[in-house]
Design a protein around this motif. Structure first.
Motif, short mmCIF file in Angstrom:
data_model
loop_
_atom_site.label_atom_id
_atom_site.label_comp_id
_atom_site.label_asym_id
_atom_site.label_seq_id
_atom_site.Cartn_x
_atom_site.Cartn_y
_atom_site.Cartn_z
N VAL A 153 0.84 -1.20 0.00
CA VAL A 153 0.00 0.00 0.00
C VAL A 153 0.88 1.25 0.00
CG1 VAL A 153 -1.63 1.35 1.40
CG2 VAL A 153 -2.03 -1.09 1.03
N LEU A 157 0.97 4.08 -2.93
CA LEU A 157 0.72 5.51 -2.70
C LEU A 157 1.86 6.36 -3.24
CD1 LEU A 157 -0.73 5.32 0.92
CD2 LEU A 157 -1.99 5.91 -1.16
N SER A 193 1.84 8.82 -6.62
CA SER A 193 2.17 10.25 -6.50
C SER A 193 3.34 10.63 -7.41
CB SER A 193 2.50 10.61 -5.05
OG SER A 193 3.73 10.06 -4.67
N TYR A 248 0.42 -3.45 -3.92
CA TYR A 248 0.92 -2.32 -4.70
C TYR A 248 0.05 -2.08 -5.93
CZ TYR A 248 3.72 0.10 -8.21
OH TYR A 248 4.14 0.95 -9.19
N VAL A 299 -3.65 -0.86 -5.12
CA VAL A 299 -3.68 0.55 -4.70
C VAL A 299 -3.27 1.46 -5.85
CG1 VAL A 299 -2.58 2.25 -3.17
CG2 VAL A 299 -3.36 0.05 -2.26
N TYR A 300 -2.22 1.11 -6.55
CA TYR A 300 -1.72 1.93 -7.64
C TYR A 300 -2.77 2.11 -8.73
CZ TYR A 300 1.42 3.53 -11.36
OH TYR A 300 2.01 4.25 -12.37
N LEU A 350 -5.72 4.31 -7.64
CA LEU A 350 -5.34 5.73 -7.67
C LEU A 350 -5.21 6.25 -9.10
CD1 LEU A 350 -2.82 5.78 -4.69
CD2 LEU A 350 -5.15 6.67 -4.74
#
Length: 168
Positions: free
Chosen positions: A72, A76, A80, A148, A151-152, A155
């Protein structure tokens, strides 16, 4: 002989997917929400299978939780650091090379170790648990990758929805 053929086919398929993943680390990809949504579901499902197969001992639960938390965090940070570019009406993204490479190296290392283990184990009629075999910490390494990507990709989809359409 049949088991070795299956192992060779798995290694070839995974090798192809790794090569595609490495290439994607260095090139622009079109943000397609449906494709990313499918990948989210796939990675979440496979991650759940790895968690279930690893067992519920204290060490494996701690390993799984640490792996998920690290995944996670990488997701994130990776999201970003992702670069976006609008080309016409389509939105393209380019993942951060370092974050993507870390996740890929973790996967390749764990996969190579598991293949070595499978190839050197004594031949018996018992089946080998490829997902959770070996150390109780190994599923946590795989869960880093699955968390990963989930979450990736979530987003990325959210950023794609928030990105303004090109003005004509």
């Amino acid at each position: 002989m049949e088991q070795q053929l299956i192992i060779i086919l798995v290694v070839l398929f995974v090798g192809y997917r790794i090569a595609m993943r490495v290439r994607r680390n260095f090139t622009w990809s079109e943000l397609k929400s449906r494709r990313l949504g499918f990948r989210i579901g796939l990675f979440a499902f496979i991650g759940a299978v790895f968690m279930a197969e690893s067992g519920f001992s204290a060490v494996s639960v701690v390993s799984d939780v640490i792996g998920i938390l690290l995944g996670v965090a990488l997701g994130l940070v990776g999201a970003s650091m992702t670069t976006f570019e609008r080309r016409g009406t389509e939105l393209f993204y380019k993942a951060n090379v370092w974050i993507g490479s870390i996740v890929t190296v973790l996967f390749v290392g764990r996969f190579a170790y598991r293949m070595y283990e499978v190839m050197t184990m004594p031949h018996t009629k018992d089946s080998y648990n490829f997902a959770a075999g070996g150390s109780q910490w190994s599923s946590g390494l795989m869960l880093i990758m699955f968390a990963y990507y989930v979450v990736y990709y979530v987003l990325l989809i959210n950023k794609g929805k928030q990105a303004p359409a090109r003005l004509s």
